[in-house]
Design a protein around this motif. Structure first.
Motif, short mmCIF file in Angstrom:
data_model
loop_
_atom_site.label_atom_id
_atom_site.label_comp_id
_atom_site.label_asym_id
_atom_site.label_seq_id
_atom_site.Cartn_x
_atom_site.Cartn_y
_atom_site.Cartn_z
N GLY A 168 -0.48 -5.45 -7.87
CA GLY A 168 -0.90 -5.73 -6.60
C GLY A 168 -0.85 -4.78 -5.45
O GLY A 168 -1.42 -4.84 -4.29
N VAL A 169 -0.31 -3.51 -5.86
CA VAL A 169 0.07 -2.42 -4.84
C VAL A 169 -1.35 -1.60 -4.83
O VAL A 169 -1.55 -1.07 -5.93
N ARG A 170 -1.87 -1.19 -3.87
CA ARG A 170 -2.83 -0.45 -3.54
C ARG A 170 -2.38 1.04 -3.43
O ARG A 170 -1.59 1.30 -2.65
N VAL A 171 -2.99 1.99 -3.98
CA VAL A 171 -2.54 3.39 -3.86
C VAL A 171 -3.88 4.31 -3.17
O VAL A 171 -4.90 4.23 -3.78
N ARG B 24 2.44 8.66 7.95
CA ARG B 24 1.17 8.76 7.52
C ARG B 24 0.89 8.73 6.19
O ARG B 24 0.14 8.66 5.30
N ALA B 25 2.02 8.85 5.30
CA ALA B 25 2.26 9.03 3.88
C ALA B 25 3.51 8.55 3.63
O ALA B 25 4.68 8.66 4.10
N LEU C 162 3.15 2.55 -12.62
CA LEU C 162 3.37 1.72 -11.33
C LEU C 162 2.33 0.44 -11.39
O LEU C 162 2.67 -0.40 -10.95
N ARG C 163 1.10 0.71 -11.72
CA ARG C 163 0.14 -0.42 -12.12
C ARG C 163 0.65 -1.47 -12.72
O ARG C 163 0.51 -2.94 -12.82
N HIS D 221 0.77 -1.14 0.14
CA HIS D 221 -0.01 -0.05 0.08
C HIS D 221 0.87 1.31 0.08
O HIS D 221 1.96 1.04 0.70
N LEU D 222 0.59 2.30 -0.86
CA LEU D 222 1.35 3.66 -0.87
C LEU D 222 0.53 4.68 -1.01
O LEU D 222 -0.83 4.49 -1.48
#
Length: 296
Positions: free
Chosen positions: A120-123, A141-142, A114-115, A93-94
């Motif tokens: 599989g990485v959520r943004v 937090r970011a 990136l996708r 997660h980013l």
């Protein structure tokens, strides 16, 4: 507290049917297996195995712990797989923070890249005008923020990566007396009414004011707008002139003309900010590479 490793030893004994067979499967001596089971029995406060001929079988407590050891083993295997996926950038997660014009110009192509590389990485993407996103990065937090620099030095542990320099352009009404010039000196605008288009508390506002001060004047702002598209509408209506960074001119109003400016040329430097400890993450590295490519 029960020891997870000893529970796995117990499970090996129960599934193989004897201490000797379990020792052979585990690559250790039968006495070492017996010692591990004995310590686990003391921790459990009850017998876990009973002898049957040359082998052993679990007591009710032994069966219970063996069943839980199997569940724990599956969870540990899943955790190891999930961790390997995270390290490799296959999942995760980013959290990204950016200002509006970066969100329109830089972020979409970077997220598309990136996708493609890390599907599989959520943004989690949020616009942060006019707040300063650096505290969110520093406090975890970011993961990444796109910011305007120069400003006070970033918090300790935050690393800045230069993406591009975004020069400002003069926006004039069509038919304005200065529109015939191919390039304007900033001092040419000293006597003009101005349309403000930056958040007064933001770094872009300071860049414009500092450039005007270097040219020997303070802009006479007669209309305030915190949006580049709206500001162009005011300029097209003849209410004033303004400076807008080149990235903010993607949708140009038909009623304005745009010219370069010099002496000085205001420029906003755009950086990506990340925590130093987060840089090795493959997905974050991939996003930084994609942002640099989009900026180029």
């Amino acid at each position: 507290m029960l020891d997870v490793r000893r529970m796995q030893v117990l499970r090996a004994v129960v599934t193989s049917g004897s201490v000797t067979a379990a020792a052979a499967n585990l690559g250790c001596t039968p006495s070492a297996v017996s010692q591990q089971v004995a310590v686990l029995e003391r921790q459990a406060g009850t017998a876990l195995l009973e002898r049957v001929g040359r082998g052993v079988r679990p007591t009710a407590a032994g069966r219970l712990l063996t069943e839980h050891a199997a569940i724990i083993g599956r969870h540990l295997a899943e955790a190891e797989t999930a961790l390997a996926d995270l390290r490799a950038g296959r999942t995760g997660h980013l959290a990204i923070r950016c200002f509006a014009t970066a969100g329109a110009a830089l972020v979409p192509p970077a997220l598309a890249a990136l996708r493609a590389e890390h599907p599989g990485v959520r943004v989690d993407l949020k616009l942060i005008d006019p707040e300063d996103p650096l505290p969110e990065v520093a406090e975890g937090r970011a993961d990444l923020a796109i910011i305007i620099h120069p400003r006070p030095e970033p918090p300790r542990g935050v690393v800045l990566t230069h993406l591009l320099d975004d020069p400002y352009r003069v926006v004039l009404p069509r038919g304005h007396r200065l529109a015939a010039k191919r390039c304007l000196d900033l001092a040419d605008l000293a006597e003009e009414p101005w349309v403000g288009n930056e958040f007064p508390s933001g770094p872009c506002h300071r860049i414009v004011l500092d450039a005007c001060a270097a040219a020997g004047f303070s802009p006479d702002v007669v209309v305030e707008s915190e949006d580049y598209a709206t500001a162009q509408g005011f300029v097209a209506a003849g209410l004033g002139v303004c400076l807008i960074p080149r990235m903010g001119l993607g949708n140009r109003h038909a009623g304005v003309v745009v010219r370069p400016v010099r002496r000085p040329e205001p420029i906003r430097a755009i950086f990506a900010a990340v925590r130093e400890s987060a840089e090795p993450q493959p997905a974050l590295r991939g996003l930084l590479d994609a942002l640099r490519a989009a900026a180029a």
